[in-house]
Scaffold this active site. Sequence first.
Site, short mmCIF file in Angstrom:
data_model
loop_
_atom_site.label_atom_id
_atom_site.label_comp_id
_atom_site.label_asym_id
_atom_site.label_seq_id
_atom_site.Cartn_x
_atom_site.Cartn_y
_atom_site.Cartn_z
N SER A 62 -4.76 -0.38 -3.53
CA SER A 62 -4.94 1.03 -3.87
C SER A 62 -5.94 1.14 -5.00
CB SER A 62 -3.61 1.63 -4.33
OG SER A 62 -3.81 2.93 -4.85
N ARG A 98 0.83 15.87 -5.54
CA ARG A 98 1.65 14.79 -4.95
C ARG A 98 2.73 14.30 -5.89
NH1 ARG A 98 -2.91 10.81 -2.96
NH2 ARG A 98 -3.95 11.79 -4.72
N CYS A 126 -9.04 7.46 4.07
CA CYS A 126 -7.60 7.23 4.25
C CYS A 126 -7.28 6.16 5.30
CB CYS A 126 -6.90 8.54 4.55
SG CYS A 126 -7.12 9.71 3.19
N GLY A 183 -2.82 16.12 2.55
CA GLY A 183 -3.83 16.77 1.71
C GLY A 183 -3.40 16.89 0.26
N ARG A 184 -2.99 15.77 -0.33
CA ARG A 184 -2.48 15.74 -1.72
C ARG A 184 -1.32 16.73 -1.90
NH1 ARG A 184 -7.93 16.67 -4.40
NH2 ARG A 184 -9.15 15.05 -3.44
N ASP A 217 -4.19 18.39 -7.36
CA ASP A 217 -3.28 17.44 -6.69
C ASP A 217 -1.85 17.92 -6.91
OD1 ASP A 217 -1.85 14.98 -6.03
OD2 ASP A 217 -3.73 13.94 -6.36
N ARG A 237 0.87 -1.18 0.00
CA ARG A 237 0.00 0.00 0.00
C ARG A 237 0.91 1.23 0.00
NH1 ARG A 237 -4.26 2.98 -0.82
NH2 ARG A 237 -4.42 4.78 0.51
N HIS A 267 0.72 5.02 0.71
CA HIS A 267 -0.26 5.85 1.40
C HIS A 267 0.28 7.26 1.58
CE1 HIS A 267 -3.86 6.02 4.00
NE2 HIS A 267 -3.18 6.92 4.68
N ASP A 268 -0.51 8.25 1.17
CA ASP A 268 -0.11 9.63 1.37
C ASP A 268 -0.79 10.18 2.61
OD1 ASP A 268 1.52 9.53 -0.90
OD2 ASP A 268 -0.16 10.00 -2.22
N GLU A 269 -0.01 10.84 3.44
CA GLU A 269 -0.46 11.26 4.76
C GLU A 269 -1.80 11.99 4.75
OE1 GLU A 269 2.08 14.25 6.56
OE2 GLU A 269 1.47 13.59 8.55
ZN LIG Z 1 -7.97 11.52 4.04
#
Ligand SMILES: [Zn+2]
Length: 413
Positions: free
Chosen positions: A348, A326, A255, A285-286, A324, A237, A239-241
Amino acid sequence: MTSHIMLTSHPRTRSGLYHAVKWGAPSARDRGPFVASLSDPAQRNVIGTHSGAYSLYRALAVAAGNLQSTHRPDLSNTTPAAEIGPHPQWCDPKKIVSFDPWGHRVAEEFGHLLAAGIDIRPTIAVTKAHINMPELAAAIAAGRLKPDGDILAANGDVKVTKAAIDPVWYLPGIAERFGIGERELRRTLFEQTAGMFPELITRPDLKVFLPPIGGMTLYMFGDVEKLGQPETKVACRVHDECNGSDVFGSDICTCRPYLAHGIEICVEMAQQGGVGLVVYNRKEGRALGEVTKFLVYNARKRQKGGDRAETYFARTECVAGVQDMRFQELMPDVFHWLGISRIHRWASMSDMKRNALVSAGIDIVEQVAIPDELIPADARVEMDAKMAAGYFSPTGAPQADELTRAKGRGLNE
Ligand SMILES: [Zn+2]
């Protein structure tokens, strides 16, 4: 403190005292160490300083008189708690451009230089821990996970190896990933940080930049020393904070449920003899930050017609100018670092992450969607908007009339 200011923006010596960096060289010693020493400017061969955004707190600690500006870390007993690499990908200058693949092995690779008094610091640390999340206990209770007394204990404790990685940007490589020139990149970084790093302009000989941003943390399940062997199966996975959901359980997005589901899949894979990997990127937050994110939440919930999927991305764009930031272009680097060229189970729904991995030559065998019952009701808006925008869904994208219906709670509910 000395009364004169040390400028790092121009070389102090023409004798070539500092170590020239050969990014992607066949060994760490050939590549050379990164020296960001503030007390010995003649040795510096990078732009910026260590610890990412925390470098500003270090400055405050020095300013407040709590920290000696000349302090050097005592690195005794700090070497990695598990062996990671080296992998052949570390010596390809194009495969890893956003951090130092040798960053955890500073003491081993450059011990002779450290002993000679050169200030070289690790940018990666690898340790071991136990984690426990209520979702794992719920997965055990529901019979989806079975404790094995080693990787997963009956009380839900999971053994992990974790790694913290600070960003180290090789500017020519970063520019190439984004299809722009190095000069253009350096100039924009200089201007958009209000001139914070003059060497971006004055020192084109310095190719490596330690940006003042967050890095990433890896949580690995199973025997990480099996990574890089072609027979090792990997579940993953990326994962973005999202602090609100990940830590506080805020229900406007998916999330934390996705993170917990990813960990469940990783534990399963480790129990079957493979390795599980959660990559946790500090891209709140992207990568727009939490202030922008909360402004967008208000705009979504106050807009005429209420919070609905058809306007989900548009509201973000109104506030932030983009949907976005990211930039998944740099994300595959960590897979090259771990020697991973195939992901067997990929938890994902993001097509952007998937496309970035595939274009970096990393195969994805099976994409695993989150079970519907794990999605909070208020997060339905986000899920529908993402599926309509091309995110992966085993049941297909929602119809147009679905997207126009308000499904999110009102602001004061
Ligand atoms: Zn979220």
